[in-house]
Scaffold this active site. Structure first.
Site, mmCIF file in Angstrom:
data_model
loop_
_atom_site.group_PDB
_atom_site.id
_atom_site.type_symbol
_atom_site.label_atom_id
_atom_site.label_comp_id
_atom_site.label_asym_id
_atom_site.label_seq_id
_atom_site.Cartn_x
_atom_site.Cartn_y
_atom_site.Cartn_z
ATOM 1 N N ASP A 68 0.848 -1.182 0.000
ATOM 2 C CA ASP A 68 0.000 0.000 0.000
ATOM 3 C C ASP A 68 0.894 1.246 0.000
ATOM 4 O OD1 ASP A 68 -2.743 1.103 0.373
ATOM 5 O OD2 ASP A 68 -1.844 1.922 2.189
ATOM 6 N N GLU B 20 1.558 0.365 -4.910
ATOM 7 C CA GLU B 20 1.052 1.614 -5.458
ATOM 8 C C GLU B 20 2.245 2.560 -5.568
ATOM 9 O OE1 GLU B 20 -3.360 2.469 -3.924
ATOM 10 O OE2 GLU B 20 -1.922 2.359 -2.303
#
Ligand code: CA
Length: 644
Positions: free
Chosen positions: A326, A356
């Site tokens: 994340d 990400e």
């Protein structure tokens, strides 16, 4: 290798493995349990409190831990007797202040709501046959990722699950059968470590959260277990899930959220090593690159070591197959590379790592040091999501009402071409015409995740409805299938949001992180309502997996074999993949055309006998028609695929 060289190699491997060895917070035997607590050099004392329950009551014993003779920055204590079933907390003294009880940063088992750690014999948590559990043998380029939330997937009665919303739902035959029929070979599970926002003591109340609020990084979340009070249960059930999926040939990828914690004051990090785990801005405030109030300082040695050991714990104890980081753009490049290397040593290159490649705010570390998409080339075998292809298909992230290629808007073709080659350099991709990235950002196509929707933002159905006024149901399905055809024919690694195969919607909710089940749940009745959608997804995914030309896995091969056609018309992207000479590939020249116009178009291809495997929202790799080349018609708002 001669004997001396081999001896040296063994010795070096041993030194490496010792270096990578975790600071085990609790090691249990029936005769004694050893507790350890890493601290900052300025810490002066650590108290261990033993409890009979995971919450409430008073400590049965309060004991002073001792500075370890081997490492001055670790306190330890050996407690005699069989402590199985006990709970404990650590309390660190620094600068004359007790920092407060916590479960410790390296807890591997906890009681309800993760407030106290637990003494567990980890071998008691192994399901039957666990030692024979083997990871499916799937190379990164062969992966098809399916992102899912435990509760979304199985909570609705229409699914008929015995364990709705639990890890165990994924052990049930209908779950396995569905995933196999769809053809995906990796589930990417939303945060499944212990997070804070769901009260595990009151699961009878309506509660929902995605779980991006970490509490205990090395323990499964309690609300997904059938008994969050008994520490072994969540661990065992998580392993049962992994085991069932592995037996079905499906990998398990964990969404890991090391970039921030639920809060600062109460966190295990802050109560153990105050202010060490969090970045601060130049003016002394906590930096907030996560958008969640804090930002973990991955570049600091203890934090980096913590992240490496945490990842290794999931690999070794739970047989996890990959990690999705994340907000990887909050982590430093060096830590991501160190994790990659540690994972390679522990298991090997098939463990897939991606993240990400952005942050949710400014980070207190220069951007040239961060794990951003633009820096992916500096992180070999680490991948990032391509917002380029995503937004070129559906429209920009910051306005749900704006559309793009799917709505028949010209100008997005080059961004889609960039996504088709997997964000690598390609002679026909002109990056000056790509929406976001002005240069190739991947060295290898497996470093790019190809997708059109995920848990964030609207799901595909909602986005199509929001961005294309007066869209008909027929158009919605056509464009949904067209979008996923782009995703699944990319040389990047394809990724889909769970439930898209049953045309899920979230009633237009953009950010459903804590929305009720009625918004987030999958409605399994949709499989009967829209059977053509599941059939198309399934046939498309199986076709991708069974034909190596769709996942070449190597940048040189992609440059050599993927050639775009000069179509001279907007909203059409067409390319040829030369399959000749690829091991295990029966198809030769294979043409793929994406047409988002509301009318049919024609493309010119050399004369020949071609078999059509996808046309007018029907996909079947066995063949559905033949064409002779020359001018080939591509029906409106759909994909055409044919080969000779
Ligand atoms: Ca929890």
């Amino acid at each position: 290798m001669n004997r001396t060289a081999s001896l040296w190699a063994t010795l070096i491997a041993l030194i490496i493995s010792l270096n990578a060895m975790a600071v085990e917070q609790m090691s249990y035997t029936p005769r004694q349990t050893t507790f350890r607590c890493p601290v900052l050099p300025q810490a002066t004392a650590v108290k261990l409190r033993l409890y009979n329950q995971g919450t409430g009551g008073t400590a049965e014993q309060t004991l002073d831990m001792q500075r370890a003779t081997t490492d001055g920055d670790v306190f330890e204590l050996v407690v005699k007797g069989d402590l199985k079933g006990k709970f404990y907390t650590l309390d660190v003294q620094q600068d004359g202040k007790w920092l407060g009880e916590c479960a410790g940063i390296n807890a591997t088992a906890v009681g309800v709501n993760g407030q106290r750690a637990a003494v567990v014999n980890m071998r008691d948590t192994d399901p039957q046959g666990w030692k024979h559990d083997r990871r499916p043998n799937i190379a990164p380029q062969e992966l098809v990722l399916y992102e899912m939330h435990h509760r979304d997937f199985s909570i609705d009665a229409s699914g008929g699950f015995k364990h709705p919303g639990k890890f165990l739902a994924l052990t049930e035959p209908q779950a396995i059968a569905h995933l196999q029929q769809l053809g995906i070979n990796a589930v990417h599970i939303l945060p499944s470590f212990d997070y804070a926002s769901v009260d595990e003591a009151h699961l009878e109340r309506a509660q929902y959260n995605w779980g991006y609020d970490p509490l205990n990084y090395n323990v499964p979340e309690g609300s997904y277990s059938t008994d969050p009070f008994t520490p072994e249960v969540r661990i065992r059930e998580f392993k049962q899930m992994v085991q069932a999926l592995h037996q079905a040939g499906i990998k398990v990828i964990l969404d890991v959220v090391y970039n921030h914690t639920f809060n600062i004051d109460g966190s295990n990090f802050q109560r153990t090593c105050p202010d060490y785990f969090y970045r601060k801005t130049a003016d002394g405030h906590y930096s907030n690159g996560s958008g969640c109030g804090n930002e973990v300082a991955s570049e600091r040695p203890l934090v980096r070591q913590f992240m490496i050991e945490s990842v290794l714990h999931w690999l070794k104890e739970y047989h996890i197959d990959g990690f999705r980081f994340d907000l990887m753009g909050c982590h430093d490049i060096e830590t991501m590379n160190a994790i990659r290397q540690a994972v390679d040593r522990e298991v090997g290159r098939d463990i897939y790592i991606y993240g990400e490649g952005w942050s949710a705010g400014g980070c207190a570390l220069p951007s040239d040091q961060l794990g951003l998409k633009a820096n992916v080339k500096q992180m070999p075998r680490v991948a990032a999501f391509s917002d380029d292809i995503r937004d070129a298909l559906r429209g920009p992230w910051d306005d749900d009402r704006k559309s793009a290629f799917l709505a028949g808007k010209p100008g997005n073709e080059m961004s889609i071409m960039m996504g088709i080659v997997g964000a690598i350099e390609h002679p026909q991709v002109d990056y000056s015409k790509v929406n976001y990235s002005k240069a190739a950002w991947a060295t290898q196509p497996t470093q790019m995740i190809s997708y059109v929707s995920c848990h964030d933002d609207m799901c595909l159905v909602d986005r199509l409805r929001a961005s294309i006024p007066n869209i008909t149901d027929d158009e919605l399905i056509r464009l949904d299938l067209l979008a996923q055809t782009a995703v699944m024919t990319s040389q990047g690694v394809p990724f889909m949001l769970g439930g898209e195969e049953m045309l899920r919607n979230k009633k237009g909710v953009h950010n459903s992180y804590n929305s009720p089940d009625s918004i987030n749940h999958l409605d399994w009745n949709n499989l009967e309502r829209y059977p053509q959608v599941m059939t198309y997804y399934s046939n498309l995914i199986h076709m991708r997996r069974q034909h190596p030309l769709f996942h070449l896995g190597d940048a040189g091969e992609v440059r050599q074999r993927v050639q775009f056609l000069d179509v001279q018309q907007p909203c059409v992207v067409a390319w040829r993949i030369n399959g000749k000479g690829i091991k295990g590939e029966a198809w030769n020249d294979t043409y793929i055309v994406l047409n988002s116009n509301r009318h049919a178009v024609t493309v010119d291809v050399p004369a020949g006998d071609y078999t059509v495997v996808c046309r007018n929202i029907v996909c079947d790799q066995r063949g559905i028609a033949t064409v002779q080349g020359g001018k080939v018609s591509v029906p409106a708002q759909s994909a055409l695929i044919f080969h000779n």
